[in-house]
Design a protein around this motif. Structure first.
Motif, mmCIF file in Angstrom:
data_model
loop_
_atom_site.group_PDB
_atom_site.id
_atom_site.type_symbol
_atom_site.label_atom_id
_atom_site.label_comp_id
_atom_site.label_asym_id
_atom_site.label_seq_id
_atom_site.Cartn_x
_atom_site.Cartn_y
_atom_site.Cartn_z
ATOM 1 N N ASN A 1 1.084 3.502 -3.184
ATOM 2 C CA ASN A 1 0.166 4.595 -2.866
ATOM 3 C C ASN A 1 -1.258 4.313 -3.351
ATOM 4 O O ASN A 1 -1.898 5.138 -4.007
ATOM 5 N N VAL A 2 -1.738 3.111 -3.058
ATOM 6 C CA VAL A 2 -3.108 2.714 -3.385
ATOM 7 C C VAL A 2 -3.752 2.157 -2.114
ATOM 8 O O VAL A 2 -3.104 2.002 -1.080
ATOM 9 N N SER A 3 -5.024 1.826 -2.188
ATOM 10 C CA SER A 3 -5.751 1.361 -1.010
ATOM 11 C C SER A 3 -5.450 -0.108 -0.709
ATOM 12 O O SER A 3 -5.064 -0.875 -1.613
ATOM 13 N N VAL B 1 0.842 -1.203 0.000
ATOM 14 C CA VAL B 1 0.000 0.000 0.000
ATOM 15 C C VAL B 1 0.875 1.251 0.000
ATOM 16 O O VAL B 1 0.650 2.194 -0.769
ATOM 17 N N THR C 1 -7.348 -2.397 -3.018
ATOM 18 C CA THR C 1 -6.746 -2.548 -4.345
ATOM 19 C C THR C 1 -5.637 -3.593 -4.318
ATOM 20 O O THR C 1 -5.566 -4.459 -5.201
#
Length: 266
Positions: free
Chosen positions: A40-42, A36, A45
């Motif tokens: 830099n994603v959730s 994550v 995801t």
């Protein structure tokens, strides 16, 4: 620079998944929070990415992360030295059959791969032009007096001895060829031709785009299987050359799709 040092810039979904596999195989184990932060994603995801990659048998999910599949320790795609000893007799048979599709004066592309390398070894006495992005194939062809060799530049894939990236794509986009002879990691009736690497898939797509005829060289172990990234729909394949080990149901399905299937002989 190792994979973990790569800046966490925004990536397309397929590029991100490709990078996840590299990280898993480089580190031996990765955790969702680290991924994550890296991309830099959730968390959702990342979990979806891991679920999809496990579905393709490219990683194994664990509680809180993922580990490599044992057979995929070299980065989910065998390096050239390993590929060269697998199904070698079938590859030679397929190459021999592919030779029948090359005519004097042709301009052709030989995709990177060990089957296309076997085909290159058979071109010694032909008057043709061959475009390649494979260093080993170029080395073989440079010894042949009547073969004009065009080596596509670009970023070199370490251990795979081939070029990819924007420079390679730009160079390919400026030419037209009669035939392309493509290697493949998997070919299924639903997903078509697939390969583990996003960058390699882009090169293959461009090769198909600039070619009048697309000829796929695939030993029978590759048929009915899928890898990570699609580079060709079944409808884009003109001819598929394989070995006698092809399953009869696969043969019927391929022919029903309008693909010319050639079964090589010793």
């Amino acid at each position: 620079m190792n994979p973990s040092d790569n800046p966490s810039h925004i990536l397309f979904a397929e590029e991100r998944k490709n990078e996840i596999i590299k990280l898993v195989n480089f580190k031996g184990k990765v955790f969702v929070p680290d991924l994550v932060a890296h991309f830099n994603v959730s968390p959702a995801t990342i979990r979806n990415d891991l679920r999809e990659l496990e579905g393709f048998h490219l990683i194994k999910r664990t509680h809180g992360g993922a580990i490599p599949i044992e057979s995929e320790k070299v980065g989910f795609e065998m390096v050239n030295q390993q590929k060269s000893v697998e199904h070698i007799e079938q590859k030679k048979m397929i190459a021999k059959s592919a030779l029948n599709y090359i005519e004097e004066g042709d301009i052709i592309i030989l995709d990177t791969g060990t089957t296309t390398l076997e085909l290159a070894k058979m071109l010694k006495n032909m008057h043709i032009t061959v475009i390649v992005n494979d260093i080993d194939i170029a080395h073989v062809l440079e010894e042949y007096e009547h073969v004009q060799v065009v080596l596509i530049g670009g970023n070199v894939r370490k251990k795979f001895r081939s070029t990819v990236g924007p420079f390679a794509l730009k160079m390919l986009s400026e030419i037209n060829v009669d035939k392309v002879f493509l290697a493949v990691n998997g070919f299924s009736m639903t997903r078509g031709g697939t390969t583990p690497d996003v960058n390699q898939a882009e090169i293959k797509k461009k090769m198909i785009e600039i070619s009048t005829n697309t000829i796929l060289l695939a030993d029978s172990s590759k048929i009915g299987k899928s890898s990570f990234v699609q580079f060709a729909a079944p409808s884009q394949i003109t001819t598929l050359i394989t070995d006698p080990g092809i399953d009869s149901s696969h043969l019927e399905q391929l022919q029903s799709l309008g693909i010319e299937v050639v079964i090589s002989e010793a």
